[in-house]
Scaffold this motif. Structure first.
Motif, PDB file in Angstrom:
ATOM      1  N   HIS A 177      25.710 -16.366-113.568  1.00 54.32           N
ATOM      2  CA  HIS A 177      25.207 -16.562-114.915  1.00 54.32           C
ATOM      3  C   HIS A 177      26.231 -16.207-115.986  1.00 54.32           C
ATOM      4  O   HIS A 177      25.870 -15.914-117.121  1.00 54.32           O
ATOM      5  CB  HIS A 177      23.912 -15.773-115.118  1.00 54.32           C
ATOM      6  N   THR A 219      25.970 -18.099-119.273  1.00 51.90           N
ATOM      7  CA  THR A 219      25.150 -17.650-120.394  1.00 51.90           C
ATOM      8  C   THR A 219      25.525 -16.254-120.876  1.00 51.90           C
ATOM      9  O   THR A 219      25.094 -15.845-121.954  1.00 51.90           O
ATOM     10  CB  THR A 219      23.660 -17.642-119.987  1.00 51.90           C
ATOM     11  N   HIS A 267      19.993  -8.254-114.437  1.00 48.68           N
ATOM     12  CA  HIS A 267      20.343  -9.361-113.554  1.00 48.68           C
ATOM     13  C   HIS A 267      19.974  -9.008-112.112  1.00 48.68           C
ATOM     14  O   HIS A 267      20.114  -7.852-111.691  1.00 48.68           O
ATOM     15  CB  HIS A 267      21.844  -9.654-113.618  1.00 48.68           C
ATOM     16  N   LEU A 314      20.591 -24.590-112.867  1.00 45.66           N
ATOM     17  CA  LEU A 314      20.255 -23.538-113.823  1.00 45.66           C
ATOM     18  C   LEU A 314      19.106 -24.000-114.708  1.00 45.66           C
ATOM     19  O   LEU A 314      19.101 -25.137-115.191  1.00 45.66           O
ATOM     20  CB  LEU A 314      21.474 -23.199-114.692  1.00 45.66           C
ATOM     21  N   GLY A 323      16.590 -22.303-117.996  1.00 46.12           N
ATOM     22  CA  GLY A 323      16.451 -21.131-118.845  1.00 46.12           C
ATOM     23  C   GLY A 323      15.826 -21.457-120.181  1.00 46.12           C
ATOM     24  O   GLY A 323      15.584 -22.623-120.532  1.00 46.12           O
ATOM     25  N   TYR A 339      16.792 -16.711-117.647  1.00 48.71           N
ATOM     26  CA  TYR A 339      17.521 -17.724-116.885  1.00 48.71           C
ATOM     27  C   TYR A 339      17.243 -17.553-115.400  1.00 48.71           C
ATOM     28  O   TYR A 339      17.135 -16.430-114.889  1.00 48.71           O
ATOM     29  CB  TYR A 339      19.037 -17.605-117.125  1.00 48.71           C
ATOM     30  N   SER A 388      18.542 -19.434-111.583  1.00 46.76           N
ATOM     31  CA  SER A 388      19.376 -20.423-110.900  1.00 46.76           C
ATOM     32  C   SER A 388      19.149 -20.350-109.397  1.00 46.76           C
ATOM     33  O   SER A 388      18.790 -19.298-108.845  1.00 46.76           O
ATOM     34  CB  SER A 388      20.856 -20.213-111.220  1.00 46.76           C
ATOM     35  N   GLU A 426      18.969 -16.359-108.379  1.00 44.26           N
ATOM     36  CA  GLU A 426      19.499 -15.446-109.386  1.00 44.26           C
ATOM     37  C   GLU A 426      18.625 -15.505-110.638  1.00 44.26           C
ATOM     38  O   GLU A 426      18.254 -16.595-111.089  1.00 44.26           O
ATOM     39  CB  GLU A 426      20.945 -15.809-109.730  1.00 44.26           C
ATOM     40  N   SER A 483      18.130 -13.711-114.648  1.00 39.85           N
ATOM     41  CA  SER A 483      18.648 -12.866-115.727  1.00 39.85           C
ATOM     42  C   SER A 483      17.637 -12.822-116.859  1.00 39.85           C
ATOM     43  O   SER A 483      17.084 -13.858-117.247  1.00 39.85           O
ATOM     44  CB  SER A 483      19.977 -13.404-116.257  1.00 39.85           C
TER      45      SER A 483
END
Length: 305
Positions: A27, A30, A51, A257, A259, A268, A270, A287, A289
């Motif tokens: 990430h 971002t 994260h 991704l 978000g 976000y 992914s 992942e 965030s």
């Protein structure tokens, strides 16, 4: 099968886990401070973020990484970032404490640049239960060190900049301490800056569609990790209230991704998978965030707060 899992897991532990944050989180698209210390406070906002990355889900003892980070400006020219990161893979755990410090300045009217420094303390240890395993060798000094906990420091320096807030670029030299210590051990006088991360991107505005398109690329050579090149395309809709992206990595990896950003709240997610044979043993990587950001008021800048 257990032997295969142990070999793969320990290979990851003593290799990949010794790399920097940018080899773990994707990430950075971002949150650029994940790959460049110069990005601390660069956008004049205070940001608190969390994260989480679950690697190779469905595979026994797969890596899990969690991180909490703050970064923001200090006065007119400085930026500060503080992070705590925890990793688990197989029977190894690692705790990392990070400090990012940046000096920001304007070269010309449309050019902004920052120079940053990153330092980190980390402690690695292996679960004592491994000593009761079939493959444990009591004479392995390296493993004995990890059973007792092994601490070390590392550092990186980086530059991050932008042109008219549309084009951005960055270069980080990673693993400065580890690289130098390794060179001393083998009497190697090679380059001090042989590990690096370089990124470049530009944002295009399609106002008639209320759409932004942001292609970017990343080159990274990090200690104990194969050379990687990422090609990314990120799109923002409705003033970036909806964000989507696609990434391809030279090692045969594809990621998507999704978000949103709304009133300082950022979320976000992914998902990525590999085209390599190992993909048949797992269900990909996830992942997430979450961030809360607050723009600095003009009066704070003028007063130097």
């Amino acid at each position: 099968m257990k032997k295969l899992i142990l070999i793969i897991s320990l290979g990851f532990v003593f290799g990949r886990l010794s790399a920097q944050t940018e080899s773990i989180f994707n990430h950075y698209l971002t949150n650029p401070i994940l790959i460049n210390p110069g990005a601390a406070g660069f956008n004049d906002e205070y940001q608190l973020s969390a994260h989480a990355r679950l690697q190779w889900t469905g595979f026994p003892d797969a890596p899990k990484t969690y991180m909490a980070m703050y970064n923001g400006p200090i006065g007119k020219t400085f930026g500060l970032g503080i992070g705590v990161l925890s990793e688990d893979a197989a029977q190894m755990t690692r705790l990392r404490l990070q400090l990012n410090y940046a000096f920001r300045f304007t070269i010309k009217k449309d050019w902004k640049f920052a120079f940053g420094f990153f330092t980190e303390w980390q402690n690695m240890d292996v679960d004592n239960a491994i000593s009761a395993g079939t493959f444990y060798d009591a004479g392995d000094q390296t493993l004995e060190d990890f059973l007792n906990g092994r601490s070390q420091f590392d550092a990186a320096i980086g530059g991050y900049g932008s042109f008219r807030d549309d084009t951005y670029f960055g270069l980080t030299f990673n693993n400065l301490v580890k690289n130098r210590l390794a060179a001393i051990q083998v009497a190697d006088n090679g380059s001090f800056f042989q590990y690096y991360t370089f990124n470049l991107g530009h944002k295009f505005y399609l106002d008639e569609l209320n759409l932004t398109l942001e292609p970017s690329m990343l080159l990274r050579q990090i200690r104990d990790v194969p050379f990687m090149m990422d090609i990314n395309l990120k799109a923002g809709f409705l003033d970036d209230q909806l964000i989507t992206g696609l990434s391809y990595r030279s090692l045969g990896w594809l990621g998507i991704l999704l978000g949103t950003k709304f009133n300082g709240f950022k979320l976000y997610y992914s998902y990525d998978l590999s085209f390599q044979r190992f993909q048949t043993f797992n269900t990909g990587s996830h992942e997430v965030s979450i961030a809360l950001a607050l723009k600095r008021k003009n009066k704070e800048v003028n007063k130097g707060y």
